[in-house]
Design an enzyme around this catalytic site. Structure first.
Site, mmCIF file in Angstrom:
data_model
loop_
_atom_site.group_PDB
_atom_site.id
_atom_site.type_symbol
_atom_site.label_atom_id
_atom_site.label_comp_id
_atom_site.label_asym_id
_atom_site.label_seq_id
_atom_site.Cartn_x
_atom_site.Cartn_y
_atom_site.Cartn_z
ATOM 1 N N GLU A 318 -20.115 -20.987 -11.580
ATOM 2 C CA GLU A 318 -19.693 -22.298 -12.098
ATOM 3 C C GLU A 318 -19.542 -22.296 -13.619
ATOM 4 O OE1 GLU A 318 -22.974 -24.588 -10.688
ATOM 5 O OE2 GLU A 318 -22.061 -24.983 -8.755
ATOM 6 N N GLY A 320 -18.266 -23.467 -17.113
ATOM 7 C CA GLY A 320 -17.604 -24.610 -17.734
ATOM 8 C C GLY A 320 -17.182 -24.224 -19.137
ATOM 9 N N TYR A 362 -28.451 -30.074 -30.460
ATOM 10 C CA TYR A 362 -28.977 -28.752 -30.118
ATOM 11 C C TYR A 362 -29.148 -27.856 -31.327
ATOM 12 C CZ TYR A 362 -27.049 -29.923 -25.470
ATOM 13 O OH TYR A 362 -26.723 -30.516 -24.279
ATOM 14 N N CYS A 389 -23.608 -42.939 -39.952
ATOM 15 C CA CYS A 389 -24.780 -43.323 -40.731
ATOM 16 C C CYS A 389 -26.019 -42.602 -40.223
ATOM 17 C CB CYS A 389 -24.953 -44.833 -40.675
ATOM 18 S SG CYS A 389 -23.594 -45.641 -41.484
HETATM 19 C C1 LIG Z 1 -25.364 -26.717 -12.162
HETATM 20 C C2 LIG Z 1 -24.516 -26.340 -13.319
HETATM 21 N N1 LIG Z 1 -23.499 -25.498 -13.120
HETATM 22 C C3 LIG Z 1 -22.697 -25.132 -14.141
HETATM 23 C C4 LIG Z 1 -22.900 -25.604 -15.419
HETATM 24 C C5 LIG Z 1 -21.965 -25.186 -16.503
HETATM 25 O O1 LIG Z 1 -22.567 -24.515 -17.536
HETATM 26 P P1 LIG Z 1 -21.671 -23.842 -18.674
HETATM 27 O O2 LIG Z 1 -20.707 -24.869 -19.136
HETATM 28 O O3 LIG Z 1 -22.650 -23.465 -19.730
HETATM 29 O O4 LIG Z 1 -20.978 -22.673 -18.044
HETATM 30 C C6 LIG Z 1 -23.966 -26.473 -15.674
HETATM 31 C C7 LIG Z 1 -24.219 -26.961 -17.040
HETATM 32 O O5 LIG Z 1 -25.110 -27.645 -17.362
HETATM 33 C C8 LIG Z 1 -24.794 -26.855 -14.588
HETATM 34 O O6 LIG Z 1 -25.815 -27.692 -14.766
#
Ligand SMILES: Cc1ncc(COP(=O)(O)O)c(C=O)c1O
Length: 461
Positions: A318, A320, A362, A389
């Site tokens: 997964e 992102g 962060y 601000c």
């Molecule tokens: C369950 C799950 N999958 C995938 C991601 C995607 O992470 P990244 O964008 O760092 O690849 C996250 C990010 O918080 C997540 O919580």
């Protein structure tokens, strides 16, 4: 030393900037790893994306503006598809989601991970095939689960016993058998160069492996037989460069898989190892390629399956950030330049923590360049700050910009595709910036700028 999401290397920052930051030989040079693939500096000195000058983008759409290099985003989708051809790649929509991006990732053969009703609605309204959607979240409401079932999403990643009961009741009512994964908290926390493996898991997501809740959840689903348990899921962190965290998590989760097989004579057919793959925000970051990642993850899973005498499950991941993060830069206009004698130069831009909260939230590091022109001035260590601000309203903590940077210049910050627009706020009643996709020299508005009318439309008092 301050803790830092990107690891210890980033933490010790003096007034002269972090130890790793070098004075550039050419302050106009663009470090390719930091920029979308179609970005160049044109003959006139201005940064261009797919041949379109940022000056033209600013003139047409205003600033701040998120600029998405569509070819870059699509090429990163293709890189992941090519590296994981028999696996499923779920784009984690929380990084950034809008209808145009849903269509792009769908066209490039990716699946989509959503984690709220809003993300699900966006995906469905853009025509994402529901069977390619996975639904995450630690507190999915009855309404959200109902909508997911009615839409026919491909899988739901269950996160609590309450959710299992909720989903079971909804599935019974509808006479359907939704496919689910159990989210397992494996006691691994990974960020960039560091990971920690712990025995207990003090966080809100998933079912504890060490405490036995994950096994109980999986067996409960199998025994009840209403939901179809497809496999286990583990996500260990963000901005990870070091595969050893995945190794520990895969070992732990596959040991659970073996335990379930031994208890119920069922081998779960799928395994999701989550996302979290790192990208380059500064010259310090050296991310793995998708090919590298695929090789390492497959090897880890093959070895662990052999050790547990399990058939290798169908894998999914997964990512992102690694897909959308590097495809976008934010373009700002400089409003003021303030020199604090002998300490630092503050370059204030027309956005800030409302369009990029990651630095404040962060302590994240970013890079920047003077984008509207080239300069022959000496490099000057600057801090790019916003207009909010808050003294913590910092966009780029430390970067060398030309010493003649001045009001009216455009400054571009790369690597802002992930968790910037998606986490944007209206702090100080600043309307959120638009997203403009550029392809083959043409700019297309895909998310329009918020207006003061938008802000006032909600204010009904
Ligand atoms: C369950 C799950 N999958 C995938 C991601 C995607 O992470 P990244 O964008 O760092 O690849 C996250 C990010 O918080 C997540 O919580």
């Amino acid at each position: 030393m301050r803790a830092h999401e990107a690891g210890a290397l980033h933490a010790d920052i003096s007034d002269r900037g972090p130890a790793w930051l070098r004075t550039p030989a050419d302050v106009n040079a663009l470090v390719p790893a930091l920029w979308p693939r179609s970005v160049t500096r044109g003959a006139d000195g201005a940064v261009a994306v797919a041949g379109l000058s940022v000056r033209d983008i600013a003139a047409e759409f205003g600033t701040p503006v998120y600029v998405l290099d569509e070819a870059d985003l699509r090429s990163r989708c293709r890189d992941f598809r090519a590296a994981f051809p028999t696996e499923d790649v779920y784009y984690a929509g929380k990084a950034f989601l809008c209808r145009a991006v849903v269509r792009m990732i769908a066209e490039e053969g990716l699946h989509l991970d959503v984690c709220t009703g809003g993300e699900l609605a966006t995906a469905l309204s853009a025509g994402m095939p529901p069977e390619r959607i996975g639904f995450h979240g630690n507190n999915k409401s009855v309404a959200e689960l109902s909508r997911a079932l009615d839409a026919g999403v491909g899988r739901i990643i269950v996160d609590s016993f309450t959710e299992i009961d909720r989903l079971t009741a909804l599935a019974r009512e509808r006479g359907v058998r939704p496919r689910v994964l159990v989210r397992v908290t494996v006691g691994v926390e990974a960020h960039t160069h560091e990971f920690i493996a712990t025995a207990h898991e003090d966080q809100k997501f998933g079912f504890s492996l060490a405490g036995g809740a994950a096994a109980t959840a999986a067996l409960k689903i199998l025994d009840e037989g209403v939901l179809e348990l497809r496999g286990l899921h583990s996500h260990i962190g963000s901005q990870i460069f070091d595969a050893s965290g995945f190794e520990v998590s895969a070992r732990r989760v596959l040991a659970l898989q073996a335990q379930i097989r031994d208890a119920r004579a069922v081998e779960l057919p799928e395994l999701d190892l989550g996302g979290g793959f790192g990208i380059a925000y500064t010259t310090q970051d050296d991310p793995a390629t998708p090919q590298d990642l695929a090789k390492r993850l497959r090897k880890i899973v093959d070895l662990e399956c052999a050790a547990e005498n399990l058939a290798v499950p169908h894998l999914s991941i997964e990512p992102g950030r690694a897909i959308v993060g590097p495809a976008v830069f934010t373009l700002y206009e400089v409003g003021t330049v303030k020199e604090l004698d002998g300490i630092r130069t503050f370059v204030s831009v027309d956005g800030g923590m409302s369009d990029n909260i990651r630095t404040a939230l962060y302590d994240a590091s970013y890079s920047a360049t003077l984008a509207s022109r080239a300069s022959i001035a000496q490099p000057l260590l600057a801090r790019v700050v916003g207009k909010h601000c808050e003294s913590g309203d910092i966009v780029v903590k430390d970067e060398f910009l030309p010493a003649d940077v001045q009001p009216g210049d455009l400054v571009a910050v790369p690597g802002t595709g992930a968790y910037c627009r998606s986490m944007a706020s209206n702090y100080n009643h600043v309307p959120r910036p638009p997203v403009v996709a550029v392809r083959d020299g043409q700019a297309r508005l895909i998310v329009r700028r918020e207006t003061e009318e938008d802000l006032l439309a909600l204010d009904v008092g």
